[in-house]
Design a protein around this motif. Structure first.
Motif, short mmCIF file in Angstrom:
data_model
loop_
_atom_site.label_atom_id
_atom_site.label_comp_id
_atom_site.label_asym_id
_atom_site.label_seq_id
_atom_site.Cartn_x
_atom_site.Cartn_y
_atom_site.Cartn_z
N SER A 196 -43.57 17.55 2.22
CA SER A 196 -42.28 17.04 1.72
C SER A 196 -42.46 15.62 1.18
O SER A 196 -41.89 15.25 0.15
N ARG A 197 -43.29 14.83 1.91
CA ARG A 197 -43.50 13.44 1.49
C ARG A 197 -44.29 13.38 0.19
O ARG A 197 -43.93 12.68 -0.74
N ARG A 200 -42.28 14.66 -2.67
CA ARG A 200 -40.96 14.01 -2.74
C ARG A 200 -39.86 15.05 -2.86
O ARG A 200 -39.02 15.02 -3.74
N ARG A 201 -39.93 16.07 -1.97
CA ARG A 201 -38.93 17.14 -1.94
C ARG A 201 -38.52 17.37 -0.50
O ARG A 201 -39.34 17.24 0.39
N ASN A 202 -37.27 17.77 -0.33
CA ASN A 202 -36.83 18.11 1.01
C ASN A 202 -37.01 19.62 1.22
O ASN A 202 -36.14 20.41 0.93
#
Ligand code: HEM
Ligand code: HEM
Length: 214
Positions: A196-197, A200-202
């Protein structure tokens, strides 16, 4: 039907912003059940066996969905590929990640490892209970509580040596596989956080009810 094997850069390569309801329900249902059965309830209790049967039903549904579901949920969208998984992890370490139309190759291997281990846990659970449904297990326990010990025959009492050693082996394998599920879960949560990091996505939101943030 669009092919999941799509070249880099095309719009269809982007993973779903929200997984379909079957993937989400089976994911969180299985995750909660594994944690309950491995950490909170008593092994072999009626609750434990009931949750185990719910896991079997969810697993079966997800396997059918892997063939009949939407493109990104199909097994063909995330084939097991250890070399691609290693490549993906290397890219993750260098910060150059690419996007996939479904699970990335490392996530895909993790999903197959979970499903295979769950199959072992449920199969050994069924061996230990002689295939008894939760209702039968509850009836057996009630019978024993009222002094009717004949119900214990299904649980191994009075069984042949062969049955007894099969039961013991099943218990050993069941315990080891349950612990393996917990190890996989820890690696999985760490992987989801790293991914996710880096992207840059949840990813968790897409597996819940929200949308993946870009
Ligand atoms: C024992 C607990 C867990 C198990 C057995 C488990 C199992 C799985 C499986 C089998 C998949 C593949 C989903 C599918 O295609 O149907 C998956 C994906 C996923 N899981 Fe879990 N999971 C667990 C806990 C968690 C937790 C606690 C989180 C949240 C932090 C989480 C977040 C995710 C996410 C975000 C994905 C999708 C990853 C992607 O976008 O490729 N899981 N999990
Ligand atoms: C989510 C899947 C499952 C997990 C994580 C799990 C986990 C465990 C664990 C950790 C134990 C050992 C408990 C202890 O040592 O006190 C156990 C025992 C047991 N489990 Fe499961 N289990 C699962 C599914 C099942 C299923 C599907 C069945 C039966 C249909 C089952 C039947 C049993 C039985 C009978 C025992 C007692 C073994 C004994 O001590 O003789 N389990 N389970």
């Amino acid at each position: 039907m669009a092919s999941p094997r799509i070249q880099a850069g095309t719009a269809a390569e982007t993973p779903p912003t929200l997984w379909d309801p079957v993937v989400r329900v089976t994911h969180w249902g299985i995750a909660a059940s594994v944690l309950l059965n491995a950490l909170l309830d008593e092994g072999g209790s009626v609750l434990h066996v009931t949750i185990g049967w719910i896991v079997m039903a969810l697993l079966f549904l997800r396997m059918v969905w892997g063939v009949l579901g939407p493109v990104e949920a199909r097994f063909s969208a995330f084939p097991p590929n250890p070399l691609a998984a290693l490549r993906h992890l290397r890219q993750l370490a260098t910060g150059r990640v690419r996007h996939y139309p479904s699970h990335n190759p490392a996530g895909a291997l993790m999903a197959y490892a979970f499903w295979a281990t769950l199959a072992v846990v449920t199969a050994t659970g069924l061996i230990m209970t002689g295939g008894a449904t939760p209702m039968q297990v509850a009836a057996d326990k009630a019978a024993v509580a009222s002094g009717d010990w004949s119900a214990l025959i299904r649980d191994g009492e009075g069984a042949s040596d062969e049955d007894e050693s099969l039961g013991k082996a099943a218990k050993e394998v069941h315990d080891v596989a349950a612990n393996l599920l917990l190890i996989l879960a820890a690696l999985h949560v760490a992987g989801v956080a790293l991914e996710s990091r880096a992207m840059r996505r949840n990813l968790v939101a897409a597996m819940l009810i929200g949308k993946r943030q870009r």
